[in-house]
Design an enzyme around this catalytic site. Sequence first.
Site, PDB file in Angstrom:
ATOM      1  N   GLU A 122      46.644  41.278  15.255  1.00 36.06           N
ATOM      2  CA  GLU A 122      45.962  42.225  14.378  1.00 36.06           C
ATOM      3  C   GLU A 122      45.005  41.454  13.478  1.00 36.06           C
ATOM      4  OE1 GLU A 122      48.432  44.669  11.858  1.00 36.06           O
ATOM      5  OE2 GLU A 122      46.747  45.889  11.243  1.00 36.06           O
ATOM      6  N   MET A 256      54.135  40.730  10.475  1.00 36.70           N
ATOM      7  CA  MET A 256      53.385  41.533  11.440  1.00 36.70           C
ATOM      8  C   MET A 256      54.318  42.305  12.357  1.00 36.70           C
ATOM      9  SD  MET A 256      50.513  42.480  12.662  1.00 36.70           S
ATOM     10  CE  MET A 256      50.404  43.609  14.037  1.00 36.70           C
ATOM     11  N   GLU A 257      53.958  43.576  12.581  1.00 40.54           N
ATOM     12  CA  GLU A 257      54.852  44.543  13.229  1.00 40.54           C
ATOM     13  C   GLU A 257      54.748  44.604  14.752  1.00 40.54           C
ATOM     14  OE1 GLU A 257      52.084  45.322  11.362  1.00 40.54           O
ATOM     15  OE2 GLU A 257      51.080  47.108  12.129  1.00 40.54           O
ATOM     16  N   ASN A 258      54.379  43.524  15.438  1.00 40.73           N
ATOM     17  CA  ASN A 258      54.264  43.550  16.901  1.00 40.73           C
ATOM     18  C   ASN A 258      55.458  44.282  17.528  1.00 40.73           C
ATOM     19  OD1 ASN A 258      52.171  41.443  16.541  1.00 40.73           O
ATOM     20  ND2 ASN A 258      53.956  40.224  15.983  1.00 40.73           N
ATOM     21  N   HIS A 290      59.299  47.384   5.890  1.00 42.68           N
ATOM     22  CA  HIS A 290      57.909  47.766   6.155  1.00 42.68           C
ATOM     23  C   HIS A 290      57.547  47.544   7.626  1.00 42.68           C
ATOM     24  CE1 HIS A 290      53.557  48.113   5.112  1.00 42.68           C
ATOM     25  NE2 HIS A 290      53.427  47.270   6.122  1.00 42.68           N
ATOM     26  N   GLU A 291      57.795  46.333   8.105  1.00 44.90           N
ATOM     27  CA  GLU A 291      57.406  46.039   9.492  1.00 44.90           C
ATOM     28  C   GLU A 291      58.240  46.869  10.462  1.00 44.90           C
ATOM     29  OE1 GLU A 291      54.713  44.660   9.411  1.00 44.90           O
ATOM     30  OE2 GLU A 291      54.809  43.571   7.508  1.00 44.90           O
ATOM     31  N   HIS A 294      56.919  50.397  10.722  1.00 44.71           N
ATOM     32  CA  HIS A 294      55.692  50.512  11.523  1.00 44.71           C
ATOM     33  C   HIS A 294      55.991  50.923  12.959  1.00 44.71           C
ATOM     34  CE1 HIS A 294      52.201  49.500   9.190  1.00 44.71           C
ATOM     35  NE2 HIS A 294      52.567  48.269   8.885  1.00 44.71           N
TER      36      HIS A 294
HETATM   37  N1  BES Z   1      50.005  44.875   9.772  1.00 46.73           N
HETATM   38  C1  BES Z   1      50.222  44.070   8.627  1.00 46.73           C
HETATM   39  C2  BES Z   1      49.954  42.618   8.864  1.00 46.73           C
HETATM   40  C3  BES Z   1      48.506  42.233   8.981  1.00 46.73           C
HETATM   41  C4  BES Z   1      47.694  42.276   7.894  1.00 46.73           C
HETATM   42  C5  BES Z   1      47.949  41.800  10.141  1.00 46.73           C
HETATM   43  C6  BES Z   1      46.365  41.888   7.994  1.00 46.73           C
HETATM   44  C7  BES Z   1      46.631  41.437  10.239  1.00 46.73           C
HETATM   45  C8  BES Z   1      45.833  41.469   9.172  1.00 46.73           C
HETATM   46  C9  BES Z   1      51.649  44.205   8.117  1.00 46.73           C
HETATM   47  O1  BES Z   1      52.286  45.369   8.463  1.00 46.73           O
HETATM   48  C10 BES Z   1      51.569  44.190   6.632  1.00 46.73           C
HETATM   49  O2  BES Z   1      51.065  45.122   6.083  1.00 46.73           O
HETATM   50  N2  BES Z   1      52.053  43.137   5.993  1.00 46.73           N
HETATM   51  C11 BES Z   1      51.940  42.939   4.580  1.00 46.73           C
HETATM   52  C12 BES Z   1      53.239  43.129   3.867  1.00 46.73           C
HETATM   53  C13 BES Z   1      53.652  44.531   3.623  1.00 46.73           C
HETATM   54  C14 BES Z   1      55.027  44.586   2.992  1.00 46.73           C
HETATM   55  C15 BES Z   1      52.679  45.299   2.774  1.00 46.73           C
HETATM   56  C16 BES Z   1      51.500  41.507   4.396  1.00 46.73           C
HETATM   57  O3  BES Z   1      51.488  40.773   5.363  1.00 46.73           O
HETATM   58  O4  BES Z   1      51.161  41.152   3.273  1.00 46.73           O
HETATM   59 ZN    ZN Z   2      51.831  47.042   7.320  1.00 48.45          ZN
END
Ligand code: BES
Ligand code: ZN
Length: 849
Positions: A122, A256-258, A290-291, A294
């Site tokens: 992502e 990351m939620e792979n 959170h993950e 998703h």
């Molecule tokens: N999908 C995101 C990770 C991500 C962010 C991938 C930006 C690529 C680019 C993941 O679900 C996410 O939101 N992670 C957050 C933490 C969450 C508790 C808000 C993070 O990584 O800070």
């Molecule tokens: Zn997220």
Amino acid sequence: MKDAAPQTVYLEDYTPFGFTVEKVDLTFRLAPSATRVRSKIRFAPKPDAPGRRFFLHGEDLKPISTRIDGTEITPRHVEGGIELNAPDTPFTFEAEVEIDPAANTALEGLYMSGGMYCTQCEAEGFRKITWYPDRPDVMAPFSVRIEGDMPVMLSNGNPGASGPGFAEWHDPWPKPAYLFALVAGDLRNHPDSFTTMSGKTVDLNIWVRPGDEGKCAFGMEALKKSMAWDEKVYGREYDLDVFNIVAVDDFNMGAMENKGLNIFNSSCVLASPETSTDANFERIEAIIAHEYFHNWTGNRITCRDWFQLCLKEGLTVFRDAEFTADMRSAPVKRIEDVIALRARQFREDNGPLAHPVRPQSFVEINNFYTATVYEKGAELIGMLKTLVGDDAYARALDLYFTRHDGDAATIEDWLKVFEDATGRDLTQFKRWYDEAGTPRLSWSEAFEDGTYTLTFRQHTPPTPGQPDKAPRVIPIAVGLLNPNGDEVQPTTVLEMTEPEQSFTFDGLSAKPVPSILRDFSAPVILETRTDTATRAFLLAHDTDPFNRWQAGRDLALDCLLAMIRDGAAPDTAYLDALHTLIRDDTQDPAFRALALGLPSQDELAQLLHDHGHTPDPQAIWEALETLKQARAEAFHDTATRLHAQYQVEAPYAPDAAQSAARSLANAAMAMLTQLDGGALAQKQFDSADNMTRQLAALSALISAGRGDEATRRFYDQWKHDRLVIDKWFSVQIANATPDTAADTAKALTRHPDFTIRNPNRFRATLGALTMNPAGFHHASGKGYALLADHLIALDPLNPQTTARMCTAFETWRRYDSDRQALIEAELHRILATPGLSGDTTEMITRILG
Ligand code: BES
Ligand code: ZN
């Protein structure tokens, strides 16, 4: 690094991909510097597709071979990928490419971290792995074969055949490429299992580097709690036979939620009482949730395009906040979230990087994983829930899951389920998604013949590209208290839709005291400021915990503003009201600890700026120091008692009750350190058997200028633990005085354990400096220069983390002309760097405005 001129992408230009992908087969032959990726992809042209341009993304790929239906072809290499002549009937595309994970320092695509292979796709990283339509609306089932000599080789979905040198995985759920993941390494697992609501057993694993096995138990419990919670509250069951989590040390983000294979920054999953603070435990529990959440909000229902990012992120942040509120304390979570929202999102919304929750255009999507998309995005869901009520919210969500399962959806789809479930028209509400800026809300009151009238006015200041703002729907939760402190009107939600609007309450015997915007029912700035007596009254009597806390916060802000602007002495009304609260043992210790928290330097700078003053970072810091000293002197006896009384005797547990007690005791310890030169803190440091107490003591000692020996001992004790050493780096910088912070940070960048290649270490050092505003904004400009030097050094290696950290400069227009000139010069110096990445170029350009 992107070499070509960066392109702006527009939401209105969206066009569907002309082909469906029926199946993806990938084979990886792993080698650190020359991994071979073979792909076999079944495409079918869509009958009604507009045009037949067959374009596949690809970046930094070494082509080995390309075939269509078995015949070798030569693709046209175009900007960002390849173009081919595609048949009119379904066909099989096959390719082999070579990639270099060992040279991948950007940590996007397939890369190596501490000898293991891992991926981050992502948003647009899959194109660095192979040719593919790397866009979220292209969903397909993936089968993966990994060949290599690693003991553990993982990918998405369920395990298939495996043997010496290979492992196969099959993911039956169609997914976009950004959810692809692969991990291979010498890993140890912490296994467990979970039985779902329909009785299916799911294998759970947390995979870590040898030596970290002892730090997995808490994360595993958090995972099981998350799975049970999503079944109970949203009716969502897990849909594969296994769920794997992997901890990696080098990771740009938190996690990351792979699909079926979540990858975590090790700082966001590994936990033990000796090495993690209470705040770390709370964050780990939230991020695992959170993950995991998703899986439904993001994976089963994904985003049509990256403009819809808040569809999955805003909703999932909202869901993880509900989870934390249920697991711990709802008021504490709400107060923490609002503090973070104001610190991050209001700051963004009131500066050059302001953008709508759903932007209309972007250059680099990585730069749009922002507080606005995430935190304001979550606030919008909260407002929707408040407006329609809990039952209608549940119905709308059920409809969302049944109607859109398997879809790549949009904000329009999301709002439509609410309209269909409730019969409401959400046209005006949609402005929250499309317009940037934080609305300002003011109010006035009138009382006559038993009728109390509240009149509200709203306006939203202009933001870049959006000068004129229309009125929003604002749910304003209000309660009324009698002058004797009894509640005469329990919380009711007023629905404001006009620029100015009045609401009346009848049958009151006396003029009430209003409690406005309870539970922070909308992400707005309340401009009307009441008097000290009313604030003290609400701090003592409000039934809404958020507004009680806010009353205390407003007293502190008024007190500090008077000190900074007029050189006033600390306000005794604030000190008295706070003292009454903290010495009252019938009050929740968590609430008292929160009430003792002071506004941040950055929040004060923002407020001064809003009121038309130029903030002086040094003066803000001095006012806070003076107030801390005054509080310590005024509360000395109470602090001594609280510190002793709230020591936790029971074995360490990272739960809400214990962490509240530790937080109150540590706040008391910090106050006493102002008076005793560090004796108590030293004692606590010497005897601490958990990181929450140890780190609090070390911070207090450093703040008191007595931290040298403890700092050395802390290093000797923890030099083998990289996550604790991150804390060691940041605690020294965060607690340094304004004059020394930049020098401390600079010295630490020369420490043998410093490296710009590890994002956690970079953030622990340079990020910590930016979180010490008086040090970062030192009048000499040495803070700015140090950060700029390191951004320039990091950019060629890791553009994403570099770009993210540029936001330290986003507030530059608030400051005096000398500081503005210093920052502007640094911004231009960064921008003039040859070969600067597109990510960083976009950020600096937008910040310059
Ligand atoms: N999908 C995101 C990770 C991500 C962010 C991938 C930006 C690529 C680019 C993941 O679900 C996410 O939101 N992670 C957050 C933490 C969450 C508790 C808000 C993070 O990584 O800070
Ligand atoms: Zn997220």
